[in-house]
Design a protein around this motif. Structure first.
Motif, PDB file in Angstrom:
ATOM      1  N   UNK A   1     134.670  60.475 -52.708  1.00  0.00           N
ATOM      2  CA  UNK A   1     133.875  61.426 -53.487  1.00  0.00           C
ATOM      3  C   UNK A   1     134.287  62.872 -53.231  1.00  0.00           C
ATOM      4  N   UNK A   2     134.775  63.155 -52.053  1.00  0.00           N
ATOM      5  CA  UNK A   2     135.121  64.535 -51.717  1.00  0.00           C
ATOM      6  C   UNK A   2     135.886  64.590 -50.421  1.00  0.00           C
ATOM      7  N   UNK A   3     136.495  65.738 -50.181  1.00  0.00           N
ATOM      8  CA  UNK A   3     137.174  65.984 -48.914  1.00  0.00           C
ATOM      9  C   UNK A   3     136.815  67.378 -48.426  1.00  0.00           C
ATOM     10  N   UNK A   4     136.591  67.485 -47.122  1.00  0.00           N
ATOM     11  CA  UNK A   4     136.276  68.760 -46.486  1.00  0.00           C
ATOM     12  C   UNK A   4     137.309  68.980 -45.393  1.00  0.00           C
ATOM     13  N   UNK A   5     138.116  70.008 -45.579  1.00  0.00           N
ATOM     14  CA  UNK A   5     139.252  70.287 -44.711  1.00  0.00           C
ATOM     15  C   UNK A   5     138.978  71.562 -43.927  1.00  0.00           C
ATOM     16  N   UNK A   6     139.013  71.482 -42.612  1.00  0.00           N
ATOM     17  CA  UNK A   6     138.618  72.575 -41.736  1.00  0.00           C
ATOM     18  C   UNK A   6     139.868  73.145 -41.072  1.00  0.00           C
ATOM     19  N   UNK A   7     140.134  74.417 -41.304  1.00  0.00           N
ATOM     20  CA  UNK A   7     141.380  75.105 -40.916  1.00  0.00           C
ATOM     21  C   UNK A   7     142.577  74.148 -40.935  1.00  0.00           C
ATOM     22  N   UNK A   8     142.856  73.569 -42.119  1.00  0.00           N
ATOM     23  CA  UNK A   8     143.857  72.510 -42.184  1.00  0.00           C
ATOM     24  C   UNK A   8     145.291  73.017 -42.177  1.00  0.00           C
ATOM     25  N   UNK A   9     146.165  72.216 -41.614  1.00  0.00           N
ATOM     26  CA  UNK A   9     147.617  72.360 -41.767  1.00  0.00           C
ATOM     27  C   UNK A   9     148.010  71.566 -43.003  1.00  0.00           C
ATOM     28  N   UNK A  10     148.552  72.249 -44.025  1.00  0.00           N
ATOM     29  CA  UNK A  10     148.871  71.566 -45.280  1.00  0.00           C
ATOM     30  C   UNK A  10     150.308  71.772 -45.737  1.00  0.00           C
TER      31      UNK A  10
END
Length: 303
Positions: free
Chosen positions: A165-174
């Motif tokens: 349903x969703x994604x929550x990315x916290x200070x992510x390396x992308x």
């Protein structure tokens, strides 16, 4: 280029958090042997660990053949991928963070103890996350911090599964361009430097341009779930969150990027001592809860 004035950007509670972190985890830790890094990281995490909220029911069990820690709650489940540069961390390092998410949202949280580099190079960690997702029934929300944010996003790209349903990315390396933007401006930021990012990228063993390793290398941003990408201002990775959300919106999806003023990489452990961190953690848990209800919690679709 003028170096950032961290003395004015970072407030007193966050500076105190940085000092305390560095008393356990010196800035040069990434240069130490891996086993020493893990020992130091574990000691630091234990020093910051908060007691679990009363009434939580927690158990360790294998899910899809992968060791996990399950914080019991309602559905949809939250699959959480811990940070640590793909090299350090595990179920204990992020126990209190996952407990806090469970307590604030009422949702079941499944923390994934994925395999670590360099013993298990890419794609081992992602394979473990995918195995857990595949073994869990029902709808899911994915979340993770730093390297864990990368794994959560990569899983969304690989699967494009409507159950997520969703994604929550916290200070992510992308996988942003390390020669521009925040990678240059905040190359020597407290808590994480551009050199640290390069070290962890090298030890991970992923091929250059592999979108399963770095989601910003993907050419297709369609079919992704609602996304909140949270950046810390004083972090070389800050632009990754902004760039990633922009790509999803350009492809017709719903994504919001937030850059938290004056925060640093790893601030999750400051959520009980620094008001800015507490406010951001509240936003994160509110968004996870909203995504679990299939709701977009922001008035602006394209912030």
């Amino acid at each position: 280029m003028t170096a950032p004035d961290y003395a004015s950007l970072i407030d007193a509670p966050t500076r105190a958090f940085i000092r305390r972190t560095e008393s356990f985890y010196p800035p040069e830790t990434a240069s130490f042997p891996v086993e020493e890094q893990r020992r130091i990281y574990g000691r630091m995490c234990a020093a910051f660990a908060q007691p679990r909220p009363p009434g939580l029911h927690v158990r360790d069990e294998a899910v899809g053949g992968v060791s996990c820690r399950i914080f019991a709650g309602a559905g949809p489940r939250v699959v959480y991928c811990h940070g640590g540069g793909f090299v350090v961390g595990g179920l204990d390092s992020h126990d209190d963070i996952c407990a806090g998410i469970c307590d604030r949202t009422g949702l079941e949280v499944v923390a994934v103890d994925y395999r670590l580099a360099p013993e298990h190079p890419h794609p081992a960690a992602l394979e473990d996350v995918l195995a857990v997702i595949g073994a869990l029934p029902g709808r899911l929300v994915l979340a993770g911090d730093s390297a864990g944010g990368c794994l959560a996003a990569a899983a969304c790209h690989v699967l494009r599964d409507p159950r997520i349903l969703g994604q929550v990315l916290i200070y992510p390396l992308l996988g942003g361009d390390t020669g521009r933007g925040s990678y240059v401006t905040h190359a020597d930021a407290p808590m994480l430097t551009r050199a640290d990012v390069a070290y962890y990228a090298g030890i991970r063993g992923a091929a250059k341009g592999d979108p399963t390793a770095l989601p910003l290398d993907d050419g297709d941003f369609t079919g992704l779930p609602m996304t909140l990408a949270v950046a810390a201002e004083c972090d070389p990775l800050a632009d990754d969150a902004t760039d990633y959300a922009a790509r999803i919106r350009a492809a017709g999806g719903r994504a919001r990027a937030v850059t938290d003023a004056g925060l640093v990489h790893g601030w999750l452990r400051a959520r009980h001592s620094a008001p800015r961190a507490a406010q951001s953690f509240q936003r994160i848990t509110d968004t996870i809860a909203a995504f679990a209800r299939s709701e977009w919690p922001y008035t602006e679709v394209n912030p």
